[in-house]
Design an enzyme around this catalytic site. Sequence first.
Site, mmCIF file in Angstrom:
data_model
loop_
_atom_site.group_PDB
_atom_site.id
_atom_site.type_symbol
_atom_site.label_atom_id
_atom_site.label_comp_id
_atom_site.label_asym_id
_atom_site.label_seq_id
_atom_site.Cartn_x
_atom_site.Cartn_y
_atom_site.Cartn_z
ATOM 1 N N TYR A 13 36.135 -10.005 32.573
ATOM 2 C CA TYR A 13 36.978 -9.085 31.686
ATOM 3 C C TYR A 13 36.976 -7.566 31.959
ATOM 4 C CZ TYR A 13 37.427 -13.783 29.218
ATOM 5 O OH TYR A 13 37.627 -14.791 28.701
ATOM 6 N N LYS A 66 25.702 -19.259 36.557
ATOM 7 C CA LYS A 66 26.355 -19.900 37.540
ATOM 8 C C LYS A 66 25.960 -19.406 38.802
ATOM 9 C CE LYS A 66 29.206 -23.220 39.107
ATOM 10 N NZ LYS A 66 28.946 -24.595 38.826
ATOM 11 N N ASP A 112 32.752 -16.601 26.008
ATOM 12 C CA ASP A 112 34.105 -16.799 25.188
ATOM 13 C C ASP A 112 34.195 -18.144 25.458
ATOM 14 O OD1 ASP A 112 36.427 -15.958 24.010
ATOM 15 O OD2 ASP A 112 37.369 -15.269 25.891
#
Length: 336
Positions: free
Chosen positions: A123, A172, A229
């Site tokens: 983001y 990840k 999110d």
Amino acid sequence: MHTVTLIKGDGIGPDIMDAAVAIIDASGATIHWEEAEAGLGAYERHGDALPEATLASFAKNRVAFKGPLTTPVGKGFRSINVALRQQYDLYANVRPAKSWRGVTSRYDDVDIVVVRENTEGLYAGLEHYLTPKKDIAESLAVITRQGSERIVEFAFRYARENQRQKVTVCHKANILKYTSGLFLDVAREVAARYPDIAFDEKIIDATCMHMVMNPAQFDVVVTTNMFGDILSDLTAGLVGGLGLLPGANIGTDAALFEAVHGSAPDIADKNIANPTAVIMAGVMMLQYLGEHTAAQRIERAIAQVIAEGRYVTPDLNPQSTTGTREMAEAIIAALR
Ligand code: NAD
């Protein structure tokens, strides 16, 4: 008396914010509201989705209470929510999800706090087309050691101050070896400084499966911007929906409180939106301001109204004809 910048927002925003403000005013807290505009409505009225006057109000008061803002999908102005978080360096997004007595959901023992990094990752706003034909697009995820360290530190401090037992870092790093890898490395270093808090690490996809099958194994979860999110909508689904999840955006010297959900255009102007998420965001704000008695009174009153199940909006009880305003009135009547 605390002065707070009040942004009612778009869609269901004005309805739920009016409800929350009425409850906070009735709770005994001493708040002076300074109303300011932002979002699609502000853009349509003034040609500016984040007017100077709003920025000046927040810069002065350092605390804002905000309704959801509509962001055009795939085009138009950049998210004002993201811009506010980045401009004031509101780096920690705290999203607590807990089961409510009286709400029918899959589990009745969920108590998970997602601590989401709020300024970096995917983001960061670094997106562009690579070709004039616009057939290749690229987004850059930015992860820094400093940004990772302060959010993981925040999560561990939060755990310690709120008598929490465990922090799980979600990542990840098996695929995103540099960005997620850096975040995980830093998380392990920080965890070693908090031997009194248990530490666990999980890959994000496995986290989703484990959270749906056995949410009780999670306590505080810390993760990067986009994973946080998404994960917090998952936790909302576990406890009965988006109408229940508050969020705090905290920086070193400013904070903004809002619901996790958006402006819900599908139910705008119908007086059926659940005000609980923004009211609970208001409770988080009162705690931040040191108004603990008012915060407790409101939390007890909402818990009572939801447990009784009579004066709640239809998302919590499909038979209910109670609207946003009537639910707020019932909460005010239950304040003790
Ligand atoms: P949304 O959260 O607005 O709505 C998703 C679903 O949840 C809808 O079916 C909606 O009716 C329901 N819902 C949401 N809040 C509810 C409430 N209080 N009571 C009952 N039901 C509720 O998500 P969306 O539809 O994807 O997004 C709409 C707009 O909101 C978009 O422009 C998006 O960018 C924006 N948004 C803003 C914020 C924010 O201001 N912080 C957060 C998320 C989305």
